[in-house]
Write an enzyme that holds these catalytic residues in place. Structure first.
Site, PDB file in Angstrom:
ATOM      1  N   HIS A 185       0.816  -1.225   0.097  1.00  0.00           N
ATOM      2  CA  HIS A 185      -0.031   0.061   0.045  1.00  0.00           C
ATOM      3  C   HIS A 185       0.899   1.261  -0.138  1.00  0.00           C
ATOM      4  O   HIS A 185       1.858   1.428   0.499  1.00  0.00           O
ATOM      5  CB  HIS A 185      -0.947   0.186   1.192  1.00  0.00           C
ATOM      6  CG  HIS A 185      -2.014   1.110   1.326  1.00  0.00           C
ATOM      7  ND1 HIS A 185      -1.801   2.284   1.103  1.00  0.00           N
ATOM      8  CD2 HIS A 185      -3.174   0.802   0.733  1.00  0.00           C
ATOM      9  CE1 HIS A 185      -2.992   3.054   1.118  1.00  0.00           C
ATOM     10  NE2 HIS A 185      -3.984   2.132   0.996  1.00  0.00           N
TER      11      HIS A 185
ATOM     12  N   GLU B  24      -4.144   1.362  -7.133  1.00  0.00           N
ATOM     13  CA  GLU B  24      -4.628   2.317  -6.200  1.00  0.00           C
ATOM     14  C   GLU B  24      -3.601   3.741  -6.858  1.00  0.00           C
ATOM     15  O   GLU B  24      -2.425   3.753  -6.348  1.00  0.00           O
ATOM     16  CB  GLU B  24      -4.321   2.301  -4.809  1.00  0.00           C
ATOM     17  CG  GLU B  24      -5.255   1.251  -4.255  1.00  0.00           C
ATOM     18  CD  GLU B  24      -5.558   1.387  -2.853  1.00  0.00           C
ATOM     19  OE1 GLU B  24      -6.475   1.858  -2.206  1.00  0.00           O
ATOM     20  OE2 GLU B  24      -4.320   1.329  -2.037  1.00  0.00           O
TER      21      GLU B  24
END
Length: 258
Positions: free
Chosen positions: A95, A167
């Protein structure tokens, strides 16, 4: 066919009371969900209490992080086997917030991928570009390079029963998402790259979109051919918003019974 996968990433939010109330609401709301997969990623301190409430529910458990070691003198870390003891099914790795704030690079993330596969958990590899890379037209090459580190270390077979989450860093928490059409281009480039190694793996792998996903925009993401679900941040902390996203997935034409 690929089932839509919806994951709520609660990040560093909540306390025992708010998280307990949120879990109970979601479990009661999702009792009849059967056509899409749903998981939630609470803060590590609340994995155990979440596990207890999720027993016999339609919701699976996801971890926000994992260490590259299974045991040893690594203060503050949590191993893949510890996560397994808590009935965790998925674990987020790569992430952007881990890359930025904890200086995790692709090689280190690949080690996390390896340890999750070794134990039998499903890695969710987050990839994405920052604003400068986006403005310079490097989106696809950045994502491919992040994926290629895994392939170089572990081979394409590692992506069997794995998940990729695209993302765009500039969209996370900003309120501005990538357009569904642009996200589709990135997802297709990722799937095409994996297909250049193995078409069967490419056809089956789940590729999520994440970055300011809301009940209002999620349908257009689901409508894209190569978007197989969403990784939801802020909206997953609101029971009504997250329920609307999951219900949209459940009712979407891509969804089908187990």
């Amino acid at each position: 066919m690929r089932r839509l996968l919806i994951i709520g990433n609660w990040k560093l939010n909540g306390n025992k009371n708010t998280i307990t109330n949120l879990i109970i609401t979601l479990v009661n709301t999702f009792y009849n969900i059967s056509k899409c997969n749903v998981a939630i990623a609470p803060p590590v301190m609340y994995l155990d209490i979440t596990k207890r409430y999720l027993l016999n529910s339609r919701i699976q458990l996801c971890a926000q992080n994992v260490d590259i070691h299974l045991s040893g003198s690594f203060t503050g870390d949590i191993s893949a086997e510890m996560l397994q003891d808590l009935n965790v099914r998925y674990a987020l790795i790569g992430h952007s917030e881990r890359r930025i704030h904890h200086k995790e690079n692709d090689a280190y993330i690949a080690k996390k991928f390896f340890i999750l596969k070794k134990v039998g958990l499903i890695p969710i590899l987050c990839v994405g570009e920052n604003k400068r890379e986006y403005d310079s037209g490097y989106t696809q090459s950045v994502c491919i390079n992040q994926i290629n580190t895994i392939i170089t270390l572990l081979g394409i077979e590692a992506f069997k029963n794995s998940v990729i989450a695209y993302e765009p860093i500039w969209a996370i928490g900003s309120g501005a998402s990538a357009s569904p059409e642009n996200a589709q281009l990135v997802h297709k480039s990722i799937r095409d790259y994996i297909a250049s190694y193995d078409t069967s793996i490419a056809d089956k792998i789940t590729i999520q979109y994440g970055g300011s996903v809301t009940p209002e925009n999620v349908t257009k993401f689901f409508d894209q051919k190569d978007i197989d679900g969403v990784l939801v941040g802020a909206a997953s902390l609101n029971a009504n918003s997250f329920s609307m996203i999951v219900q949209t997935a459940e009712n979407h034409k891509k969804s089908y019974p187990a």
